[in-house]
Every structure is written in C-alpha cells, then in structure tokens.
Design an enzyme around this catalytic site. Structure first.
Site, PDB file in Angstrom:
ATOM      1  N   LYS A  85       0.839  -1.205   0.000  1.00  0.00           N
ATOM      2  CA  LYS A  85       0.000   0.000   0.000  1.00  0.00           C
ATOM      3  C   LYS A  85       0.873   1.254   0.000  1.00  0.00           C
ATOM      4  CE  LYS A  85      -3.746  -2.530   2.192  1.00  0.00           C
ATOM      5  NZ  LYS A  85      -4.400  -2.962   3.441  1.00  0.00           N
ATOM      6  N   GLN A 105      -4.753  -1.702   9.707  1.00  0.00           N
ATOM      7  CA  GLN A 105      -4.504  -3.012   9.104  1.00  0.00           C
ATOM      8  C   GLN A 105      -5.010  -4.106  10.051  1.00  0.00           C
ATOM      9  OE1 GLN A 105      -3.255  -3.499   5.937  1.00  0.00           O
ATOM     10  NE2 GLN A 105      -3.728  -5.661   6.276  1.00  0.00           N
ATOM     11  N   ASP A 140     -11.317   2.670   4.108  1.00  0.00           N
ATOM     12  CA  ASP A 140     -11.525   1.224   4.026  1.00  0.00           C
ATOM     13  C   ASP A 140     -13.017   0.882   4.064  1.00  0.00           C
ATOM     14  OD1 ASP A 140      -9.559  -0.613   3.549  1.00  0.00           O
ATOM     15  OD2 ASP A 140      -8.841  -0.723   5.620  1.00  0.00           O
TER      16      ASP A 140
END
Ligand code: NAD
Length: 284
Positions: free
Chosen positions: A52, A96, A119
């Site tokens: 990422k 994450q 997200d």
C-alpha cells in the site's frame, strides 16, 4: 475463457489517479495523505502495508505508517486515531487487520472519522452501503465491481453466489451486487451443500481463504468466477480459493491469483483516498 486482468486495469487506474494528484497539487498545493496503523509483526500484514505504501509513492500521495508493538494498549491506538482524525495532512486512515486479541477492533473502527474511513469499515459507511447511499465502500469488493464493469459484465438479473460472509469481503460484496440488481445468495462455512448453490450460479465470487474450495464440478459451463482468496500453498506459492487449472476451461471469465482482485484492492484504496482528499480540499 477470458482472464479478468486486474493487474492491467489497476495500472490504468493508477495512471489516472497520478494525473489527478498533479491537478489537485497545482490547484490546492497539497496531495492526498494516507495514515496506516500497523500493529505487531504479522508478516502478511506487514507485506500488505508495504504494498500500500509503495502504491501511495507511485501516485504521489503522502503516506505515513504508525508501526506499533504487539502488546500496545487500546488507549495508545485510540490516541493515534484521534490525532489522525484532526490532522489536516491526512485524508484517509487505515487500520490493518487483524489486530491482537487485547484490542477492541470495533471500538477503533468506530473511532475513525467516517469522512476519512477509506476502508469503508465504519458502521456509518456500512449502513450507507446497505441502504444504497454514497459513502466509502470496502476496497476489495469495490475492486471486483470495477473489474466486472471494465469488462462490460452487467450483474443485473444474474444469479450470483458469494462464498464467504465476512464484514470486509463477503457482506459488502453481496450489498454491492444487490444494489446492482443481481439476485444474490451468500454462503459460508455453515452452508449445508455449497456445490448445490455454486452449480446454479451465473457468477461465483469466493473469498473464504480455503485452497481449492471451488472445483470444476461446482461450476456450471460458461460461469464467471471471481477468486478473492489469497493463500500460500505448500510450495510457498500464492494461490486463491479456486482450483484454477481445472475450473478456468469451463468459465467465460475468471480472475487469476495473483493478478486479479489483489491489485484492484490497492487501486481502490488509492481511489477512495483521492476521493476523500478532493472532498477535504473543497471544505478548505
Ligand atoms: P474471514 O476468515 O474473515 O472469512 C472467511 C469467510 O469464508 C467466512 O464467512 C467463512 O464462513 C467462510 N468460509 C470459510 N471456510 C469455508 C468453507 N469451507 N466453505 C464455505 N465458506 C467458508 O476471511 P476474510 O478476511 O473475509 O478473507 C477471505 C479470503 O479473502 C482470505 O483468503 C483473504 O486472504 C482474502 N482477501 C483477499 C483480499 C484481496 O485483496 N484479494 C482482501 C481481503 C481478503
């Protein structure tokens, strides 16, 4: 049979995003900023965060990774999120997952400002997705929809089976498909006869994390198969949830692993972050 080439499509999307970043920088003097929270030493999580970060660098984003030890406290992560929520250089915040056992993940996801929730895991954005309203959509299912769209595959009226019902893959995938007028069945580990569902499907999407879960006898001739799974086999090779070699000849379209859904997920993270940055730039 045609391969749905997520790698090629993600490159095109990145090129477009990089040019939009240049335009934004010229107009406002700033670039999109992404903050990533990485807890512990899990090699898969570290690898995803690394990918990422590299993607952010390629398109000209500012990015920062907050690396925290496995035994970090809930309060310490919450403080970091609160800081990122108010930091004007940060447009998107990504935690994450998975997090260590002592951490209340739901509480953290709910703390992320919904307008920085790139997200799409905050219940506010989840609710907007299920009601068909605009909001941030989880990157993996969003990437699948983009891939289908790029190949002119219309899901309206199609019988679609989603295998896997997690909050980050299966459920938002099903919501997006339903919003696009597909007839959606969600299956999971407790489904009694998985093959009975997949065999009837025009489109099978699988994100279960089980090697060779979908075999040739589970797919009808001409079906479209989307493999979201990422696993390492005994040789250390990256494979999906579909027995690709035997299933592919029966399909009209299929995604490979790697090079299918994975790169699209990262492209959608960039797209969501650019969208957040553009919205923030308008507020200033
Ligand atoms: P998860 O463990 O949270 O959920 C797995 C789901 O699959 C559950 O609903 C479970 O009931 C179902 N399942 C498990 N075994 C099954 C079986 N034998 N039959 C039917 N259903 C079964 O996992 P997740 O986070 O949703 O991830 C799923 C897979 O997708 C993993 O391989 C993960 O690595 C991958 N993934 C890929 C991307 C990407 O960018 N391509 C992104 C996220 C996750």
């Amino acid at each position: 049979m045609q391969i749905l080439d997520g790698k090629a499509l993600s490159k095109k999307i990145e090129t477009r995003i990089a040019s939009e970043v240049t335009t934004l920088r010229k107009a406002t003097g700033r670039v999109p900023g992404l903050a990533v929270i990485l807890v512990g030493q899990d090699p898969a999580s570290a690898a995803y965060v690394g990918m990422k970060k590299k993607a952010c660098d390629r398109v000209g984003f500012y990015s920062v990774t907050h690396e925290m030890p496995e035994d970090i406290s809930q309060d310490a992560i919450e403080n970091t999120i609160t800081m990122m929520n108010t930091n004007p250089n940060i447009d998107g915040i990504l935690i994450q997952l998975p997090l260590p056992k002592q951490i209340d993940t739901t509480k953290l996801l709910e703390l992320v400002a919904p307008e920085k929730d790139v997200d799409g895991f905050h219940p506010y954005n989840v609710g907007r997705l299920t009601t068909g309203l605009e909001g941030f959509v989880p990157c993996t299912p969003l990437g699948v929809m983009e891939l289908l769209h790029a190949y002119d595959i219309d899901v309206q009226g199609k019988d679609v089976v989603v295998v896997g019902a997690s909050n980050i893959v299966g459920k938002p995938m099903a919501s997006l498909l339903l919003n696009a007028n597909a007839t959606v069945t969600i299956t999971h580990i407790h489904t009694k006869d998985l093959a009975a569902y997949t065999r009837k499907a025009d489109i099978v999407l699988v994100g279960a994390g089980v090697i060779n879960l979908i075999t040739a006898n589970m797919v009808k001739e001409g079906a479209i198969v989307i493999d979201i799974g990422i696993n390492r086999n005994s040789d250390g090779k990256l494979v999906g949830d579909v027995d690709f070699d035997n299933v592919a000849p029966k399909t009209s379209y299929i995604t490979p692993v790697p090079g299918g859904v994975g790169p699209m997920t990262i492209a959608m993270l960039l797209q969501n972050t650019l969208r957040a940055a553009t919205a923030h730039a308008k507020e200033v």
